[in-house]
Design a protein around this motif. Structure first.
Motif, PDB file in Angstrom:
ATOM      1  N   GLY A  26       0.708  -1.356  -0.038  1.00  0.00           N
ATOM      2  CA  GLY A  26       0.009   0.107   0.001  1.00  0.00           C
ATOM      3  C   GLY A  26       0.822   1.252   0.186  1.00  0.00           C
ATOM      4  O   GLY A  26       0.329   2.238   0.151  1.00  0.00           O
ATOM      5  N   ILE A  27       2.163   1.141  -0.157  1.00  0.00           N
ATOM      6  CA  ILE A  27       2.935   2.259  -0.290  1.00  0.00           C
ATOM      7  C   ILE A  27       3.992   2.298  -1.323  1.00  0.00           C
ATOM      8  O   ILE A  27       4.199   1.074  -1.807  1.00  0.00           O
ATOM      9  CB  ILE A  27       3.745   2.519   1.137  1.00  0.00           C
ATOM     10  N   SER A  28       4.705   3.095  -1.839  1.00  0.00           N
ATOM     11  CA  SER A  28       5.726   3.113  -2.731  1.00  0.00           C
ATOM     12  C   SER A  28       6.991   2.879  -1.636  1.00  0.00           C
ATOM     13  O   SER A  28       7.832   3.832  -1.330  1.00  0.00           O
ATOM     14  CB  SER A  28       6.009   4.465  -3.622  1.00  0.00           C
ATOM     15  N   PHE A  29       7.238   1.582  -1.303  1.00  0.00           N
ATOM     16  CA  PHE A  29       8.207   1.344  -0.569  1.00  0.00           C
ATOM     17  C   PHE A  29       9.638   1.794  -0.792  1.00  0.00           C
ATOM     18  O   PHE A  29      10.063   2.179   0.291  1.00  0.00           O
ATOM     19  CB  PHE A  29       8.318  -0.278  -0.649  1.00  0.00           C
ATOM     20  N   ARG A  30      10.100   1.794  -2.000  1.00  0.00           N
ATOM     21  CA  ARG A  30      11.414   2.233  -2.137  1.00  0.00           C
ATOM     22  C   ARG A  30      11.678   3.677  -1.710  1.00  0.00           C
ATOM     23  O   ARG A  30      12.723   4.232  -1.630  1.00  0.00           O
ATOM     24  CB  ARG A  30      11.639   2.176  -3.587  1.00  0.00           C
ATOM     25  N   VAL A  31      10.712   4.545  -1.641  1.00  0.00           N
ATOM     26  CA  VAL A  31      10.940   5.912  -1.261  1.00  0.00           C
ATOM     27  C   VAL A  31      10.885   6.323   0.076  1.00  0.00           C
ATOM     28  O   VAL A  31      11.136   7.251   0.584  1.00  0.00           O
ATOM     29  CB  VAL A  31       9.731   7.059  -2.044  1.00  0.00           C
ATOM     30  N   TYR A  32      10.556   5.302   0.811  1.00  0.00           N
ATOM     31  CA  TYR A  32      10.418   5.329   2.386  1.00  0.00           C
ATOM     32  C   TYR A  32      11.685   5.025   3.126  1.00  0.00           C
ATOM     33  O   TYR A  32      12.349   4.022   2.879  1.00  0.00           O
ATOM     34  CB  TYR A  32       9.303   4.417   3.120  1.00  0.00           C
ATOM     35  N   SER A  53      15.773   5.415   1.811  1.00  0.00           N
ATOM     36  CA  SER A  53      15.686   4.899   0.518  1.00  0.00           C
ATOM     37  C   SER A  53      16.972   5.044  -0.297  1.00  0.00           C
ATOM     38  O   SER A  53      16.917   4.085  -1.228  1.00  0.00           O
ATOM     39  CB  SER A  53      14.732   6.140  -0.187  1.00  0.00           C
ATOM     40  N   GLY A  54      18.147   5.673   0.006  1.00  0.00           N
ATOM     41  CA  GLY A  54      19.248   5.433  -0.471  1.00  0.00           C
ATOM     42  C   GLY A  54      20.237   4.342   0.074  1.00  0.00           C
ATOM     43  O   GLY A  54      21.330   4.313  -0.536  1.00  0.00           O
ATOM     44  N   GLY A  55      19.769   3.811   0.945  1.00  0.00           N
ATOM     45  CA  GLY A  55      20.425   2.819   1.503  1.00  0.00           C
ATOM     46  C   GLY A  55      21.413   3.025   2.897  1.00  0.00           C
ATOM     47  O   GLY A  55      22.110   2.097   3.348  1.00  0.00           O
ATOM     48  N   ASN A  56      21.380   4.479   3.263  1.00  0.00           N
ATOM     49  CA  ASN A  56      21.931   4.714   4.417  1.00  0.00           C
ATOM     50  C   ASN A  56      21.471   4.246   5.827  1.00  0.00           C
ATOM     51  O   ASN A  56      20.214   4.262   5.922  1.00  0.00           O
ATOM     52  CB  ASN A  56      22.101   6.290   4.545  1.00  0.00           C
ATOM     53  N   ILE A  69      20.522  -3.903   9.463  1.00  0.00           N
ATOM     54  CA  ILE A  69      19.318  -3.695   8.821  1.00  0.00           C
ATOM     55  C   ILE A  69      19.447  -3.686   7.579  1.00  0.00           C
ATOM     56  O   ILE A  69      20.517  -3.278   6.882  1.00  0.00           O
ATOM     57  CB  ILE A  69      18.574  -2.214   9.307  1.00  0.00           C
ATOM     58  N   SER A  70      18.396  -4.270   6.487  1.00  0.00           N
ATOM     59  CA  SER A  70      18.676  -4.119   5.154  1.00  0.00           C
ATOM     60  C   SER A  70      17.220  -3.906   4.409  1.00  0.00           C
ATOM     61  O   SER A  70      16.021  -4.162   5.289  1.00  0.00           O
ATOM     62  CB  SER A  70      19.228  -5.546   4.693  1.00  0.00           C
ATOM     63  N   ARG A  71      17.177  -4.033   3.342  1.00  0.00           N
ATOM     64  CA  ARG A  71      15.713  -3.570   2.531  1.00  0.00           C
ATOM     65  C   ARG A  71      15.948  -4.313   1.170  1.00  0.00           C
ATOM     66  O   ARG A  71      17.073  -4.452   0.686  1.00  0.00           O
ATOM     67  CB  ARG A  71      15.251  -2.283   2.632  1.00  0.00           C
ATOM     68  N   ASP A  72      14.834  -4.925   0.684  1.00  0.00           N
ATOM     69  CA  ASP A  72      14.763  -5.429  -0.461  1.00  0.00           C
ATOM     70  C   ASP A  72      13.551  -4.677  -1.212  1.00  0.00           C
ATOM     71  O   ASP A  72      12.470  -5.248  -1.117  1.00  0.00           O
ATOM     72  CB  ASP A  72      14.681  -7.117  -0.598  1.00  0.00           C
ATOM     73  N   ASN A  76       9.597  -5.351  -1.610  1.00  0.00           N
ATOM     74  CA  ASN A  76       8.743  -4.459  -0.606  1.00  0.00           C
ATOM     75  C   ASN A  76       9.053  -5.011   0.970  1.00  0.00           C
ATOM     76  O   ASN A  76       8.146  -4.918   1.858  1.00  0.00           O
ATOM     77  CB  ASN A  76       7.435  -4.477  -0.860  1.00  0.00           C
ATOM     78  N   THR A  77      10.156  -5.244   1.226  1.00  0.00           N
ATOM     79  CA  THR A  77      10.582  -5.965   2.987  1.00  0.00           C
ATOM     80  C   THR A  77      11.798  -5.293   3.182  1.00  0.00           C
ATOM     81  O   THR A  77      12.805  -5.149   2.557  1.00  0.00           O
ATOM     82  CB  THR A  77      10.502  -7.374   2.513  1.00  0.00           C
ATOM     83  N   ALA A  78      11.596  -5.061   4.288  1.00  0.00           N
ATOM     84  CA  ALA A  78      12.908  -4.581   5.191  1.00  0.00           C
ATOM     85  C   ALA A  78      13.118  -5.781   6.347  1.00  0.00           C
ATOM     86  O   ALA A  78      12.395  -6.704   6.644  1.00  0.00           O
ATOM     87  CB  ALA A  78      12.781  -3.588   6.067  1.00  0.00           C
ATOM     88  N   TYR A  79      14.494  -6.015   6.687  1.00  0.00           N
ATOM     89  CA  TYR A  79      14.949  -6.986   7.500  1.00  0.00           C
ATOM     90  C   TYR A  79      15.662  -6.332   8.545  1.00  0.00           C
ATOM     91  O   TYR A  79      16.144  -5.363   8.519  1.00  0.00           O
ATOM     92  CB  TYR A  79      15.831  -7.871   6.656  1.00  0.00           C
ATOM     93  N   LEU A  80      15.859  -7.208   9.711  1.00  0.00           N
ATOM     94  CA  LEU A  80      16.780  -6.738  10.964  1.00  0.00           C
ATOM     95  C   LEU A  80      17.252  -8.140  11.184  1.00  0.00           C
ATOM     96  O   LEU A  80      16.402  -8.802  11.782  1.00  0.00           O
ATOM     97  CB  LEU A  80      15.716  -5.961  12.045  1.00  0.00           C
TER      98      LEU A  80
END
Length: 119
Positions: A26-32, A53-56, A69-72, A76-80
Motif C-alpha cells: 500500500g506504499i511506494s516502498f522504495r521511497v520510504y 531510501s538511498g541505503g544509508n 538492517i537491510s531492505r529489498d 517491498n520488505t525490510a529486514y533486521l
C-alpha cells in the motif's frame, strides 16, 4: 490500505540470532525510510535501526556491531538481522515506514513482533 506486517520474532537463548522481516503493502516502498523500533515493558519505544531510501543506515549504540538492517525493494520488505542477542534485547519490535515531504510526513507502523531472549 497501508500494511506493515512483521514476522520472525520468537524465543532465543542469549548469544543466539533472529531475523525479523517487515513486508509492506500500500506504499511506494522504495521511497520510504524503513525503521525498526522496540519497546520493552515499562520503557519508551526506542529506535533500533533505520535505513533510508538511498541505503544509508543508522543504529542505536546498544546494537551497533550486532544488528544489521537491510531492505529489498523488489520484495517491498525490510529486514533486521539480530546476532549475539542479549537479555536486554527482549522487547516488542515494531516496523516503521516514514516519508517526509514539504507538505507533510507519512508515518506507518506495524503491529509488532515479540522477541524474548531467555535461557
Amino acid at each position: 490500505q497501508v500494511q506493515l506486517v512483521e514476522s520472525g520474532g520468537g524465543l532465543v537463548q542469549p548469544g543466539g540470532s533472529l531475523r525479523l522481516s517487515c513486508a509492506a503493502s500500500g506504499i511506494s516502498f522504495r521511497v520510504y525510510t524503513m525503521g525498526w523500533y522496540r519497546q520493552a515493558p515499562g520503557k519508551q519505544r526506542e529506535l533500533v535501526a533505520a535505513i533510508t531510501s538511498g541505503g544509508n543506515t543508522n543504529y542505536a549504540d546498544s546494537v551497533k556491531g550486532r544488528f544489521t538492517i537491510s531492505r529489498d525493494n523488489a520484495k517491498n520488505t525490510a529486514y533486521l538481522q539480530m546476532n549475539s542477542l542479549k537479555y536486554e534485547d527482549t522487547a516488542v519490535y515494531y516496523c516503521n515506514a516514514k516519508r517526509t515531504l514539504v507538505v507533510g510526513t507519512s508515518n506507518y507502523w506495524g503491529q509488532g513482533t515479540q522477541v524474548t531472549v531467555s535461557s
